[in-house]
Design a protein around this motif. Structure first.
Motif, PDB file in Angstrom:
ATOM      1  N   THR B   5     -13.375  44.679  48.346  1.00  0.00           N
ATOM      2  CA  THR B   5     -13.912  46.020  48.526  1.00  0.00           C
ATOM      3  C   THR B   5     -12.834  47.035  48.886  1.00  0.00           C
ATOM      4  OG1 THR B   5     -14.478  45.343  50.733  1.00  0.00           O
ATOM      5  CG2 THR B   5     -16.267  45.443  49.124  1.00  0.00           C
ATOM      6  N   PHE B   6     -11.632  46.569  49.287  1.00  0.00           N
ATOM      7  CA  PHE B   6     -10.589  47.497  49.709  1.00  0.00           C
ATOM      8  C   PHE B   6     -10.237  48.464  48.578  1.00  0.00           C
ATOM      9  CE2 PHE B   6      -6.076  48.528  49.471  1.00  0.00           C
ATOM     10  CZ  PHE B   6      -6.002  49.359  50.569  1.00  0.00           C
ATOM     11  N   SER B  66     -13.513  56.081  53.941  1.00  0.00           N
ATOM     12  CA  SER B  66     -14.006  55.615  55.239  1.00  0.00           C
ATOM     13  C   SER B  66     -12.866  55.035  56.079  1.00  0.00           C
ATOM     14  CB  SER B  66     -15.124  54.591  55.055  1.00  0.00           C
ATOM     15  OG  SER B  66     -14.604  53.299  55.058  1.00  0.00           O
ATOM     16  N   GLN B  69     -13.265  51.238  56.828  1.00  0.00           N
ATOM     17  CA  GLN B  69     -12.765  50.313  55.806  1.00  0.00           C
ATOM     18  C   GLN B  69     -11.252  50.142  55.919  1.00  0.00           C
ATOM     19  OE1 GLN B  69     -12.670  50.722  51.438  1.00  0.00           O
ATOM     20  NE2 GLN B  69     -14.867  50.448  51.604  1.00  0.00           N
ATOM     21  N   LYS B  72     -10.473  47.934  58.807  1.00  0.00           N
ATOM     22  CA  LYS B  72     -10.814  46.544  58.470  1.00  0.00           C
ATOM     23  C   LYS B  72      -9.703  45.905  57.645  1.00  0.00           C
ATOM     24  CE  LYS B  72     -15.838  46.258  58.349  1.00  0.00           C
ATOM     25  NZ  LYS B  72     -16.952  46.457  57.435  1.00  0.00           N
ATOM     26  N   SER B  73      -9.211  46.675  56.673  1.00  0.00           N
ATOM     27  CA  SER B  73      -8.198  46.076  55.805  1.00  0.00           C
ATOM     28  C   SER B  73      -6.875  45.918  56.552  1.00  0.00           C
ATOM     29  CB  SER B  73      -8.013  46.920  54.549  1.00  0.00           C
ATOM     30  OG  SER B  73      -7.691  48.226  54.913  1.00  0.00           O
TER      31      SER B  73
END
Lengths: 272, 293
Positions: B5-6, B66, B69, B72-73
């Motif tokens: 999803t990155f 976002s 995101q 998260k990555s």
């Protein structure tokens, strides 16, 4: 007038193998809806590929719309004849529905200004105008096939070959495609449709049927001529259409119904 | 499949989304070059990083990328952080600008300076990462391939297959979801036949072979059918083609180009003067009359 003439066509995929197609002779009239029928491995898809010019090195002559199929004529012939393949995923080239319809137009060097209208027009014809910006992963198999049909129709062909285009679809998708084909025929009577299939019910809808087995044409004629004999069809590993089965069963139990009677006539006779 | 999803394209309708992809790629490269300028004084490098960060955050807010995101990555970068720290600690430098010793490991002095350098590199990497993320999540993959094709056009003069490469790229992108579906299906089919994708390296390796071979076979089959489908629709890589999607350079592109271009022209000028002066330009001294370090 004949739009496709195939004379003494023999073809094999490799030298040592037995011929996939053996001495095939075939003529198809302009504006006909022809079904090529046969079970797996009968050479019907190969025949379509050879006619499309996708398999060179065949023996015999093929004439399409008055032009003989050879290297020089190939580009011109490709403008007249198109093909819709079996797997809906493997023929979706563009990223979205509109890009996929545009792919063939870009190759045909249609000016940028005209493209949008043509795409809208053909998306409308196949009922996909609300999905123009959708990606293939968001579409059903039937929808993808409809996009493929729009993509080839946009090229304004004289002949469309459907190579088992409904065999990977669910019953609903199949019905949609059959409906679409008959609609196309109705709107454009000059369009020649060749449908390669092992679905006997679909073949029953066509004007003319060619039955193939072991790379040879074993029978051809109108649906009533070809499909009337239930036992012979079963010998070729083909299903028997419902209507033929029904008449066969009724005759065995004492009725006397003609083999080419329509379902309404059968109903009349039984209810009498 | 979740870590794919990155940077995935998110279909918003912001100014950044509407910019010409060619423009976006150019400005991104400009930005990246700027990030990797190393000034002579630490304080100047830090101030410039702050400037970049502010610009980045403004762009991210504008393009509705976002932050969650992104963070998260970043979690997956920890290995790199450790690696960089080790390198900076154990490669001795003669000049420690930030002098005090932090602590000693078996008589080996570890300086704060090592931490600062590692931290600075990581900060720059994070900025690079967010830049690429802004690009990929505001630009459709197809637009990106069109932009690449445009940039490769001059190479056509030396017979470089620019169009072919762009077409290959776009088909690869188109088939990623299809092949992912296929992978999932084959995995399930092989699992139902006893393949084990989750226990032990040896077993997993064998299971992966049982996944790869059918996947390759089906991909090759697909490619043949696709080639036929393209040929039937009249595709010839050498022939002239018209284009359905045209890239257009709008007024807002010009605006973005001039704005970011001016900022980086300033930064490049500063960098050139910094490199030519003996002690480096001290921004703190110039503006606040405080000595920089």
């Amino acid at each position: 007038m004949n739009i496709i003439e195939v004379k003494n066509l023999t073809y094999s995929y490799s030298e040592e193998q037995i011929n996939t197609l053996h001495n095939v002779n075939l003529t198809i009239k302009r504006g006909d809806y022809v079904s090529i029928l046969g079970h797996n491995g009968s050479g019907k898809s190969t025949l379509a590929k050879v006619i499309m010019g996708l398999c060179p090195n065949y023996q015999g002559t093929i004439t399409i719309n008055g032009k003989e199929l050879n290297k020089e004529n190939l580009a011109a012939i490709r403008k007249d004849i198109v093909m819709v393949f079996q797997n809906p995923d493997n023929q979706f080239i563009g990223a979205t529905v509109e890009d996929d319809i545009a792919f063939g137009l870009e190759n045909a060097q249609v000016p940028h200004k005209e493209m949008r209208d043509i795409i809208l027009d053909y998306a409308n014809k196949v009922g996909m105008s609300n999905y123009l910006d959708k990606e293939p992963s968001n579409l059903s198999g039937g929808q993808k096939q409809r996009v493929a049909i729009a993509g080839v129709l946009a090229l304004n062909p004289k002949i469309i070959i459907f190579d088992e285009s409904t065999s990977m679809l669910d019953p609903k998708g199949k019905k949609e495609i059959y409906g679409l084909i008959s609609l196309l025929k109705k709107n454009n009577p000059d369009l020649t449709v060749i449908s390669i299939t092992h679905d006997i019910e679909e073949a029953y809808l066509s004007d003319y049927i060619v039955v193939m087995n072991h790379g040879e044409v074993i029978k051809e004629g109108t649906p009533n001529e070809v499909l009337k004999n239930a036992s012979e069809l079963a010998k070729q590993n083909l299903d028997v259409p419902f209507q033929v089965k029904l008449i066969d069963a009724l005759n065995k139990s004492g009725f006397d119904i003609k083999e080419d009677a329509s379902l309404e006539e059968v109903g009349d006779i039984v209810c009498r | 499949m979740d870590n794919l999803t990155f940077g995935r394209y998110s279909p918003y309708n912001t100014v950044v989304h509407k910019l010409d992809p060619r423009n976006k790629i150019f400005l991104m490269i400009l930005f990246m070059v700027g990030i990797f300028f190393q000034f002579k004084l630490w304080s100047v490098s830090l101030i410039m990083s702050g400037v970049y960060l502010i610009i980045l955050i403004i762009i991210m807010l504008l393009s509705r990328v976002s932050f969650v995101q992104l963070f998260k990555s970043l979690g997956s970068m920890w290995l790199m952080v450790v690696f960089l720290l080790l390198i900076y600690i154990f490669i001795p430098t003669t000049t420690h600008k930030i002098e005090p010793e932090a602590f000693k490991i078996f008589n080996y002095a570890v300086y704060w300076d090592s931490f600062c350098r590692a931290g600075y590199i990581i900060l720059r990497l994070v900025m690079m990462l967010s830049l690429t993320m802004i690009l990929t999540s505001t630009t459709k993959p197809m637009d990106m391939t069109y932009a690449f094709e445009w940039y490769m056009t001059p190479l056509k003069l030396i017979r470089f297959p620019a169009h072919e490469i762009a077409m290959t790229l776009s088909i690869a992108l188109r088939f990623i979801p299809t092949l992912l579906d296929e992978t999932n299906r084959i995995m399930k089919a092989q699992e139902s036949r006893g393949a084990d994708f989750s226990h032990g390296i040896g077993r997993r390796f064998r299971a992966i072979i049982s996944l790869m071979i059918p996947l390759f076979v089906s991909a090759i089959d697909r490619s043949e059918e696709l080639a036929n489908a393209m040929e039937v629709r009249g595709y010839d890589p050498r022939a002239k083609r018209t284009k359905y999607r045209l890239l257009r350079f709008h007024f807002k592109d010009l605006l973005a180009f001039v704005l970011i271009g001016c900022i980086f022209a300033g930064i490049i000028t500063l960098f050139v003067f910094d490199q030519q002066s003996t002690g480096g330009i001290d921004i703190l001294q110039v503006i606040f009359n405080v000595k920089g370090f």
